[in-house]
Design a protein around this motif. Structure first.
Motif, mmCIF file in Angstrom:
data_model
loop_
_atom_site.group_PDB
_atom_site.id
_atom_site.type_symbol
_atom_site.label_atom_id
_atom_site.label_comp_id
_atom_site.label_asym_id
_atom_site.label_seq_id
_atom_site.Cartn_x
_atom_site.Cartn_y
_atom_site.Cartn_z
ATOM 1 N N VAL A 60 0.827 -1.206 0.000
ATOM 2 C CA VAL A 60 0.000 0.000 0.000
ATOM 3 C C VAL A 60 0.862 1.258 0.000
ATOM 4 C CG1 VAL A 60 -1.633 1.343 1.381
ATOM 5 C CG2 VAL A 60 -1.948 -1.126 1.130
ATOM 6 N N LYS A 61 1.949 1.237 0.745
ATOM 7 C CA LYS A 61 2.832 2.402 0.796
ATOM 8 C C LYS A 61 3.685 2.542 -0.467
ATOM 9 C CE LYS A 61 5.367 3.924 4.125
ATOM 10 N NZ LYS A 61 5.205 5.224 4.747
ATOM 11 N N GLY A 62 3.872 1.432 -1.188
ATOM 12 C CA GLY A 62 4.785 1.440 -2.316
ATOM 13 C C GLY A 62 6.222 1.566 -1.820
ATOM 14 N N ARG A 63 6.470 0.960 -0.667
ATOM 15 C CA ARG A 63 7.776 1.092 -0.023
ATOM 16 C C ARG A 63 8.645 -0.108 -0.321
ATOM 17 N NH1 ARG A 63 8.307 3.276 5.996
ATOM 18 N NH2 ARG A 63 10.149 2.229 6.778
ATOM 19 N N PRO A 64 9.934 0.114 -0.659
ATOM 20 C CA PRO A 64 10.823 -1.027 -0.903
ATOM 21 C C PRO A 64 10.906 -1.922 0.336
ATOM 22 C CG PRO A 64 11.881 1.063 -1.489
ATOM 23 C CD PRO A 64 10.607 1.404 -0.790
ATOM 24 N N PRO A 150 4.362 2.147 9.851
ATOM 25 C CA PRO A 150 5.105 3.253 9.237
ATOM 26 C C PRO A 150 4.184 4.464 9.177
ATOM 27 C CG PRO A 150 4.248 1.833 7.510
ATOM 28 C CD PRO A 150 3.808 1.236 8.834
ATOM 29 N N SER A 151 4.739 5.621 8.891
ATOM 30 C CA SER A 151 3.898 6.784 8.678
ATOM 31 C C SER A 151 2.919 6.472 7.543
ATOM 32 C CB SER A 151 4.766 7.992 8.336
ATOM 33 O OG SER A 151 5.681 7.665 7.306
ATOM 34 N N ALA A 152 1.689 7.011 7.658
ATOM 35 C CA ALA A 152 0.603 6.612 6.752
ATOM 36 C C ALA A 152 0.618 7.394 5.447
ATOM 37 C CB ALA A 152 -0.740 6.776 7.470
ATOM 38 N N ASN A 153 1.786 7.449 4.804
ATOM 39 C CA ASN A 153 1.931 8.140 3.524
ATOM 40 C C ASN A 153 2.509 7.179 2.502
ATOM 41 O OD1 ASN A 153 4.274 8.665 5.516
ATOM 42 N ND2 ASN A 153 5.240 8.769 3.501
ATOM 43 N N ARG A 154 2.377 7.501 1.223
ATOM 44 C CA ARG A 154 3.053 6.734 0.182
ATOM 45 C C ARG A 154 4.557 7.002 0.287
ATOM 46 N NH1 ARG A 154 0.909 3.348 -3.247
ATOM 47 N NH2 ARG A 154 1.982 4.298 -5.010
ATOM 48 N N LEU A 158 4.881 13.146 1.968
ATOM 49 C CA LEU A 158 4.719 13.772 3.282
ATOM 50 C C LEU A 158 3.907 12.888 4.209
ATOM 51 C CD1 LEU A 158 3.482 17.378 2.490
ATOM 52 C CD2 LEU A 158 5.701 16.732 3.457
ATOM 53 N N SER A 159 4.305 12.806 5.459
ATOM 54 C CA SER A 159 3.492 12.103 6.454
ATOM 55 C C SER A 159 2.248 12.936 6.762
ATOM 56 C CB SER A 159 4.281 11.930 7.748
ATOM 57 O OG SER A 159 5.481 11.233 7.515
ATOM 58 N N PRO A 160 1.123 12.275 7.035
ATOM 59 C CA PRO A 160 -0.073 13.023 7.428
ATOM 60 C C PRO A 160 -0.089 13.296 8.937
ATOM 61 C CG PRO A 160 -0.636 10.719 7.108
ATOM 62 C CD PRO A 160 0.848 10.838 6.869
ATOM 63 N N LYS A 235 15.813 11.548 -0.624
ATOM 64 C CA LYS A 235 14.564 12.174 -1.051
ATOM 65 C C LYS A 235 13.446 11.576 -0.213
ATOM 66 C CE LYS A 235 11.900 14.511 -3.983
ATOM 67 N NZ LYS A 235 11.986 15.979 -4.007
ATOM 68 N N HIS A 236 12.863 12.376 0.661
ATOM 69 C CA HIS A 236 11.922 11.807 1.610
ATOM 70 C C HIS A 236 11.034 12.926 2.116
ATOM 71 C CE1 HIS A 236 11.708 7.841 3.584
ATOM 72 N NE2 HIS A 236 10.976 8.472 4.471
ATOM 73 N N TYR A 237 9.901 12.587 2.650
ATOM 74 C CA TYR A 237 9.010 13.570 3.286
ATOM 75 C C TYR A 237 8.619 14.687 2.320
ATOM 76 C CZ TYR A 237 11.598 11.474 7.192
ATOM 77 O OH TYR A 237 12.206 10.616 8.050
HETATM 78 MG MG MG Z 1 7.816 7.592 6.950
#
Ligand code: MG
Ligand code: TXA
Length: 320
Positions: A60-64, A150-154, A158-160, A235-237
């Motif tokens: 869902v996050k598209g996180r590696p 994890p933070s609820a962002n893709r 940005l984290s919500p 590259k983050h947030y």
């Molecule tokens: Mg995060």
């Protein structure tokens, strides 16, 4: 203090009802995802011991998959179950947790067998924290186990810090969203690695000086472990708009500054670092929604109290 007392003492919790908590526990036990409030940012939570549920979070996050998650727990009692720290390390962790939990401090320790590698991105260490948020502490107690969140962002976004800023895809993928209003702190927890020398992997609301007051010495900053932390992904947030750090906003700029706004796309930020952190992601989410192409951000003052904010700003301004 008992968790119920903490909950009762907490601020307005629109979603703190026994029924909602019971529903969330049911969903988590079925392996579903629940968006939960924390004092830092909203998290996308699942059963932290279920490889299958954790896999869904990554999807869902598209996180590696190599980027490890934080296990959220009720408190110190979970060290024995989830970690394999040697005696001195365990004592250090307990002292820190005693001083700062529940709160925005994540501790990295050698992991116990029971922690699935899916949660740790294949590492032999695990990150744990106890969030200082009444609803989520009650949920953790009712669930009876750790929640990976994890933070609820893709990934890289940005984290919500408010339910209103949740990505529609994340919202749709979650079985439930527990809304407790805006997060009190507004940026992610301090991550402290205790595996070797105490090392800050990600600065946050708990400062190096505060950690030093318990450790007896200043922790190191990031050291050579940069590569294994997605929080250290350059590259983050990031908002969708391109971010630039500037010494002062020009009259026509969309952006965040400290002075009187000169156009409707400028947001005036607080001059104290805690209030600034609390408002930062919400301000960026709202400029992003307006579809601006770039966002200029007036550089905050020097000084250690701005370390965590500066870290986030530098990452979001990173071109990669
Ligand atoms: Mg995060
Ligand atoms: O405030 C927070 O920490 C929020 C709320 C929801 O609790 N969570 C959060 O999670 O920011 P996430 O997944 O977006 O960031 C987790 C951070 C990353 O920087 C990651 O590298 C680090 O924790 N981390 C997790 N496990 C680790 C490990 N075993 N070793 C080193 N770093 C780890």
């Amino acid at each position: 203090m008992d968790r119920r007392e903490r909950a009762a003492r907490g601020d307005v919790e629109s979603d703190f009802t026994d029924l909602r908590i019971a529903e969330a526990v049911e969903a988590l036990r079925r392996g579903e995802l629940v968006v939960v409030p924390t004092e830092t940012v909203y998290g996308l939570a699942c059963d932290g011991l279920s490889p299958w549920a954790i896999h869904k979070v990554y999807e869902v996050k598209g996180r590696p998959e190599a980027h490890p998650l934080i296990l959220h727990v009720t408190g110190i009692e979970w060290f024995a179950r989830l970690t394999l720290a040697d005696e001195p390390t365990r004592r250090t962790a307990e002292k820190l947790a005693g001083a700062f939990w529940p709160g925005p401090l994540t501790l990295v320790l050698p992991k116990a067998e029971v922690v699935p590698e899916e949660a740790t991105g294949g590492l032999s260490t695990v990150a744990i924290r106890s969030p200082n948020q009444a609803t989520t502490l009650v949920l953790l107690e009712a669930f009876g186990g750790p929640l990976a969140a994890p933070s609820a962002n893709r990934f890289t976004r940005l984290s919500p810090t408010r339910v209103e800023d949740l990505d529609p895809e994340i919202r749709a993928a979650a079985a439930m969203v527990l809304d407790a209003g805006p997060c009190a702190i507004g940026i992610e927890s301090t991550v402290l690695d205790l595996v070797d020398e105490p090392t800050i992997l990600r600065p946050g609301a708990i400062s190096a000086e505060q950690l030093a007051s318990v450790l007896g010495a200043m922790p190191r900053l990031r050291g050579g472990k940069t590569g294994r932390s997605p929080g250290s992904h350059p590259k983050h947030y990031s908002p969708t708009a391109r971010v630039e750090i500037v010494t002062a906003l020009a009259a026509g700029d969309p952006g965040l500054g400290f002075g009187e706004p000169t156009n409707p796309l400028q947001v005036r930020m607080a001059r104290d670092s805690s209030t600034y952190a609390q408002d930062l992601y919400r301000a960026l989410h709202s400029l992003d929604r307006l579809g601006v192409e770039f966002i200029r951000i007036e550089a905050p003052p020097q000084g250690p109290e701005w370390d965590a904010v500066r870290d986030r700003l530098e990452r979001m301004a990173h071109p990669g």
